[in-house]
Design a protein around this motif. Structure first.
Motif, PDB file in Angstrom:
ATOM      1  N   ARG A   1       8.665  14.781 -13.314  1.00 42.55           N
ATOM      2  CA  ARG A   1       7.793  15.693 -12.569  1.00 42.55           C
ATOM      3  C   ARG A   1       6.880  16.488 -13.502  1.00 42.55           C
TER       4      ARG A   1
ATOM      5  N   PRO B   1       1.570  17.113  -4.749  1.00 40.97           N
ATOM      6  CA  PRO B   1       2.077  17.657  -3.486  1.00 40.97           C
ATOM      7  C   PRO B   1       1.283  18.883  -3.036  1.00 40.97           C
TER       8      PRO B   1
ATOM      9  N   SER C   1      10.381  10.523  -4.207  1.00 36.35           N
ATOM     10  CA  SER C   1       9.724  11.267  -3.128  1.00 36.35           C
ATOM     11  C   SER C   1      10.439  11.018  -1.804  1.00 36.35           C
ATOM     12  N   TYR C   2      10.549  12.069  -1.003  1.00 34.03           N
ATOM     13  CA  TYR C   2      11.216  12.009   0.292  1.00 34.03           C
ATOM     14  C   TYR C   2      12.667  11.536   0.173  1.00 34.03           C
TER      15      TYR C   2
ATOM     16  N   HIS D   1       7.606   8.742  -8.038  1.00 30.65           N
ATOM     17  CA  HIS D   1       7.232   8.268  -6.705  1.00 30.65           C
ATOM     18  C   HIS D   1       8.461   7.803  -5.921  1.00 30.65           C
TER      19      HIS D   1
ATOM     20  N   HIS E   1      12.127  17.958  -5.932  1.00 27.87           N
ATOM     21  CA  HIS E   1      12.612  16.675  -6.451  1.00 27.87           C
ATOM     22  C   HIS E   1      13.816  16.893  -7.360  1.00 27.87           C
TER      23      HIS E   1
END
Length: 184
Positions: free
Chosen positions: A163, A121, A54-55, A51, A130
């Motif tokens: 992941r 996702p 992410s981004y 988490h 990722h």
């Protein structure tokens, strides 16, 4: 023929098709083994790490730390790492995923424990963005500041594994993403 155009793998030599089938079998077996291995002590940490990445949040925070604490060399390394992230994210997500067109794994069908789940996702699965971004950041920073590149590569490796652990990627997705990020 129309059949060849709609099924390009049929134009590959039989030895290549056999190798791809075996690689797919190994990929599926590793995913299933990870899903079916009880790891309650790892589950929360892997979900949190997945988490956090992410981004690119983890890599942006790492760059900020390097820039604040690392002096001129840290700022240069942080900038190089973030530039690597931008290029890799663009290539992985806008180009390579469209070529690979691989769907996400069926984590419910493989009984990935709910405690591991992160948001699935909506994007395609191959390669792992990722993993690509994590290794791009580690390589970008490591090229400028090798002493920091080593722990960043270790963190990138654990992040890539997360992941698969959380069930959102096939193992080959993260391997290819990791190599792609390192190369780019």
């Amino acid at each position: 023929s129309d059949r060849t155009l709609s099924h390009p793998r049929q134009t590959l030599p039989s030895s290549v098709r056999a190798w791809l089938a075996d690689a797919k079998s190994v990929d599926e077996a590793v995913y299933a083994a990870v899903a079916q291995t009880p790891t309650p002590a790892l589950d929360e940490g892997m979900s949190a790490l997945s988490h956090a990445a992410s981004y690119s949040r983890l890599w942006i925070a790492s760059a900020a730390s390097l820039a604040l604490l690392g002096g001129h060399s840290g700022r240069r390394a942080a900038a190089h790492g973030l530039a690597s992230v931008a290029v890799t994210s663009t290539v992985a997500n806008l180009v390579v995923k469209q070529v690979g067109r691989r769907q996400r794994p069926d984590r419910l069908g493989q009984d990935v424990p709910i405690a591991r789940h992160v948001r699935m996702p909506a994007s395609l699965s191959f390669p792992s963005g990722h993993s690509a971004v994590a290794f791009a950041f580690a390589a970008g920073v490591g090229n400028r500041l090798p002493v920091v590149g080593v722990p960043l590569h270790a963190l990138a490796g654990v992040g890539a594994y997360s992941r698969v652990h959380t069930g959102v990627h096939h193992p080959s997705d993260v391997v290819v993403g990791s190599v792609l990020g390192t190369v780019l």
